[in-house]
Design a protein around this motif. Structure first.
Motif, PDB file in Angstrom:
ATOM      1  N   MET A   1       0.840  -1.201   0.000  1.00 54.38           N
ATOM      2  CA  MET A   1       0.000   0.000   0.000  1.00 54.38           C
ATOM      3  C   MET A   1       0.878   1.255   0.000  1.00 54.38           C
ATOM      4  O   MET A   1       0.599   2.210  -0.725  1.00 54.38           O
ATOM      5  CB  MET A   1      -0.936   0.001   1.212  1.00 54.38           C
ATOM      6  CG  MET A   1      -1.904  -1.160   1.249  1.00 54.38           C
ATOM      7  SD  MET A   1      -3.139  -1.097  -0.038  1.00 54.38           S
ATOM      8  CE  MET A   1      -4.384  -0.131   0.761  1.00 54.38           C
ATOM      9  N   LEU A   2       1.926   1.253   0.790  1.00 55.03           N
ATOM     10  CA  LEU A   2       2.841   2.399   0.829  1.00 55.03           C
ATOM     11  C   LEU A   2       3.567   2.576  -0.507  1.00 55.03           C
ATOM     12  O   LEU A   2       3.696   3.693  -1.010  1.00 55.03           O
ATOM     13  CB  LEU A   2       3.853   2.235   1.954  1.00 55.03           C
ATOM     14  CG  LEU A   2       3.291   2.351   3.373  1.00 55.03           C
ATOM     15  CD1 LEU A   2       4.331   1.926   4.393  1.00 55.03           C
ATOM     16  CD2 LEU A   2       2.785   3.748   3.640  1.00 55.03           C
ATOM     17  N   LYS A   3       4.014   1.477  -1.088  1.00 55.49           N
ATOM     18  CA  LYS A   3       4.711   1.526  -2.372  1.00 55.49           C
ATOM     19  C   LYS A   3       3.797   2.071  -3.463  1.00 55.49           C
ATOM     20  O   LYS A   3       4.216   2.910  -4.273  1.00 55.49           O
ATOM     21  CB  LYS A   3       5.201   0.117  -2.730  1.00 55.49           C
ATOM     22  CG  LYS A   3       6.053   0.033  -3.959  1.00 55.49           C
ATOM     23  CD  LYS A   3       6.560  -1.408  -4.128  1.00 55.49           C
ATOM     24  CE  LYS A   3       7.362  -1.567  -5.386  1.00 55.49           C
ATOM     25  NZ  LYS A   3       7.824  -2.962  -5.568  1.00 55.49           N
ATOM     26  N   ALA A   4       2.558   1.629  -3.487  1.00 56.05           N
ATOM     27  CA  ALA A   4       1.598   2.123  -4.477  1.00 56.05           C
ATOM     28  C   ALA A   4       1.295   3.602  -4.243  1.00 56.05           C
ATOM     29  O   ALA A   4       1.193   4.385  -5.196  1.00 56.05           O
ATOM     30  CB  ALA A   4       0.309   1.307  -4.418  1.00 56.05           C
ATOM     31  N   GLY A   5       1.181   3.993  -2.980  1.00 56.50           N
ATOM     32  CA  GLY A   5       0.951   5.399  -2.672  1.00 56.50           C
ATOM     33  C   GLY A   5       2.100   6.273  -3.132  1.00 56.50           C
ATOM     34  O   GLY A   5       1.888   7.339  -3.717  1.00 56.50           O
ATOM     35  N   ASP A   6       3.313   5.819  -2.908  1.00 59.51           N
ATOM     36  CA  ASP A   6       4.494   6.578  -3.343  1.00 59.51           C
ATOM     37  C   ASP A   6       4.559   6.686  -4.871  1.00 59.51           C
ATOM     38  O   ASP A   6       5.014   7.686  -5.403  1.00 59.51           O
ATOM     39  CB  ASP A   6       5.779   5.931  -2.831  1.00 59.51           C
ATOM     40  CG  ASP A   6       5.964   6.101  -1.336  1.00 59.51           C
ATOM     41  OD1 ASP A   6       5.292   6.964  -0.741  1.00 59.51           O
ATOM     42  OD2 ASP A   6       6.792   5.366  -0.759  1.00 59.51           O
TER      43      ASP A   6
END
Length: 75
Positions: free
Chosen positions: A48-53
């Motif tokens: 989720m963090l990687k996609a957000g970034d």
């Protein structure tokens, strides 16, 4: 994030051991064994963090992943 999660499942030969059950708005629900739950929880949060970034270049988001026997418990 779902693409990252699915890729991780395939790469780690966990098809049918980790099931992506539901994705609504900003939530993803996966099912797995109690043994794999902490590993899957961490991977979902990282995905989720990687996609957000990837999509949000100037805004940093946070992600929370929880484990429970029901959606309500994990909430």
């Amino acid at each position: 994030a779902l693409c990252y999660i699915f890729e991780w499942i395939i790469d780690n030969d966990l098809m049918w051991q980790v099931l992506m059950c539901n994705a609504v708005h900003d939530e993803t629900v996966c099912e797995t064994s109690d043994i794999l739950a902490p590993l899957v929880r961490d991977m979902v949060e990282e995905s989720m963090l990687k996609a957000g970034d990837y999509y949000l270049k100037t805004l940093k988001i946070k992600a929370d992943a929880n484990v429970g026997q029901t959606w309500y418990e994990a909430k």
